[in-house]
Design a protein around this motif. Structure first.
Motif, PDB file in Angstrom:
ATOM      1  N   GLU A 177       0.841  -1.211   0.000  1.00  0.00           N
ATOM      2  CA  GLU A 177       0.000   0.000   0.000  1.00  0.00           C
ATOM      3  C   GLU A 177       0.869   1.251   0.000  1.00  0.00           C
ATOM      4  N   LEU A 178       1.964   1.218   0.712  1.00  0.00           N
ATOM      5  CA  LEU A 178       2.889   2.348   0.749  1.00  0.00           C
ATOM      6  C   LEU A 178       3.458   2.628  -0.632  1.00  0.00           C
ATOM      7  N   LEU A 179       3.862   1.567  -1.325  1.00  0.00           N
ATOM      8  CA  LEU A 179       4.418   1.724  -2.668  1.00  0.00           C
ATOM      9  C   LEU A 179       3.335   2.125  -3.669  1.00  0.00           C
ATOM     10  N   ALA A 180       2.156   1.511  -3.532  1.00  0.00           N
ATOM     11  CA  ALA A 180       1.061   1.777  -4.477  1.00  0.00           C
ATOM     12  C   ALA A 180       0.565   3.210  -4.392  1.00  0.00           C
ATOM     13  N   GLU A 181       0.653   3.804  -3.216  1.00  0.00           N
ATOM     14  CA  GLU A 181       0.194   5.182  -3.051  1.00  0.00           C
ATOM     15  C   GLU A 181       1.008   6.153  -3.911  1.00  0.00           C
ATOM     16  N   PRO A 184       1.738   3.371  -8.199  1.00  0.00           N
ATOM     17  CA  PRO A 184       0.778   2.276  -8.382  1.00  0.00           C
ATOM     18  C   PRO A 184       1.140   1.315  -9.512  1.00  0.00           C
ATOM     19  N   ALA A 185       1.884   1.786 -10.509  1.00  0.00           N
ATOM     20  CA  ALA A 185       2.212   0.935 -11.656  1.00  0.00           C
ATOM     21  C   ALA A 185       3.527   0.174 -11.473  1.00  0.00           C
ATOM     22  N   HIS A 202       2.974 -14.212  -6.783  1.00  0.00           N
ATOM     23  CA  HIS A 202       1.970 -13.211  -7.137  1.00  0.00           C
ATOM     24  C   HIS A 202       2.687 -12.081  -7.861  1.00  0.00           C
ATOM     25  N   ARG A 203       2.387 -11.913  -9.142  1.00  0.00           N
ATOM     26  CA  ARG A 203       3.053 -10.895  -9.962  1.00  0.00           C
ATOM     27  C   ARG A 203       2.032  -9.851 -10.397  1.00  0.00           C
ATOM     28  N   GLU A 208      -2.261  -3.549  -7.905  1.00  0.00           N
ATOM     29  CA  GLU A 208      -2.961  -4.833  -8.061  1.00  0.00           C
ATOM     30  C   GLU A 208      -2.666  -5.773  -6.890  1.00  0.00           C
ATOM     31  N   LEU A 209      -1.404  -5.843  -6.492  1.00  0.00           N
ATOM     32  CA  LEU A 209      -1.043  -6.753  -5.400  1.00  0.00           C
ATOM     33  C   LEU A 209      -1.570  -6.249  -4.060  1.00  0.00           C
ATOM     34  N   ALA A 210      -1.598  -4.932  -3.884  1.00  0.00           N
ATOM     35  CA  ALA A 210      -2.149  -4.383  -2.647  1.00  0.00           C
ATOM     36  C   ALA A 210      -3.640  -4.725  -2.540  1.00  0.00           C
TER      37      ALA A 210
END
Length: 239
Positions: A177-181, A184-185, A202-203, A208-210
């Motif tokens: 979530e930290l990275l996706a914020e 996100p891509a 899980h790739r 998507e992974l979050a």
């Protein structure tokens, strides 16, 4: 094996990261011949040794909290002619595990040591992720503090190749979530329970992974990988 079989030495012995069948023949030979076995956790190593038919062998604990205190005794034993096998709970000793101080002491004091090849969660995850293998780096566990953790991950996006980390299942969702914020891509892979019955890769993007792990709480031992797409895009633009 060392040419001088009478001389004492240390042997760092990788052990399976999950599947017991991954122990090598050479590792078994060393464990059977060793005068004593230094274990990160004797309770953890005992079942593997028992399965291999190695019983009655002196076991000593050698972990992060006692390595400095216990090492002089083991060095003296090696100087006296003993062969001391060093094992950790899983994988290659010294890689985010006890063993580094053993190697450094042997080099400084001229005591022979060997490092056997064997199972590695780092390389297994790298190949299984499908991410670039021509250039990669392993950075151990991600920092606990969020600011530093994000900084390390952002740096990984700027470096060509693949960055590999260990991560706790309790923090994996928060890390994604930290990275996706912010990114996100960003392309990531969460490799779980490698070589075990419930092994999964899980790739996808950080977003998507979050979203996935928000619905499916991550469990088990995890290797987290990030590929440096930003560096790749920059190189392609320059070309």
């Amino acid at each position: 094996m060392s040419e001088d079989r009478a001389a004492g030495r240390f042997v760092l012995v990788p052990t399976p990261i999950g599947n017991m069948g991954d122990i090598t023949l050479r590792a078994i030979e060393v464990l059977k011949e060793a005068s004593r076995i230094a274990c990160e956790d004797t309770r953890h190593s005992a079942p593997l040794l028992s399965r291999l038919g190695i019983t009655g062998k002196p076991l000593v604990s050698l972990h992060d909290h006692n390595e400095v205190r216990r090492l002089p005794e083991l060095l003296d034993a090696a100087r006296a002619g003993e062969t001391i096998a060093v094992v950790t709970d899983a994988g290659m000793p010294a890689v985010s595990d006890p063993g580094y101080r053993v190697v450094q002491a042997c080099i400084e004091q001229g005591i022979p040591f060997e490092v056997l090849p064997g199972p590695s969660a780092v390389l297994t995850a790298l190949v299984g992720s499908g991410f670039p293998v021509h250039a990669f780096r392993f950075l151990g566990f991600l920092p606990i503090k969020k600011g530093r953790r994000l900084s390390v991950m952002e740096e990984s996006l700027e470096i060509e190749g693949t960055s590999i980390f260990f991560e706790s299942p309790h923090r994996m969702l928060g890390t994604l979530e930290l990275l996706a914020e912010k990114h996100p891509a960003a392309r990531c892979c969460v490799a779980r329970e490698l070589t075990k019955k419930f092994e999964t890769y899980h790739r996808g993007t950080a977003a998507e992974l979050a979203a996935y792990f928000k619905q499916h709480a991550p469990k088990g031992e995890i290797v987290f990988l990030i590929t440096g797409d930003e560096a790749k895009k920059r190189r392609e633009e320059e070309d």
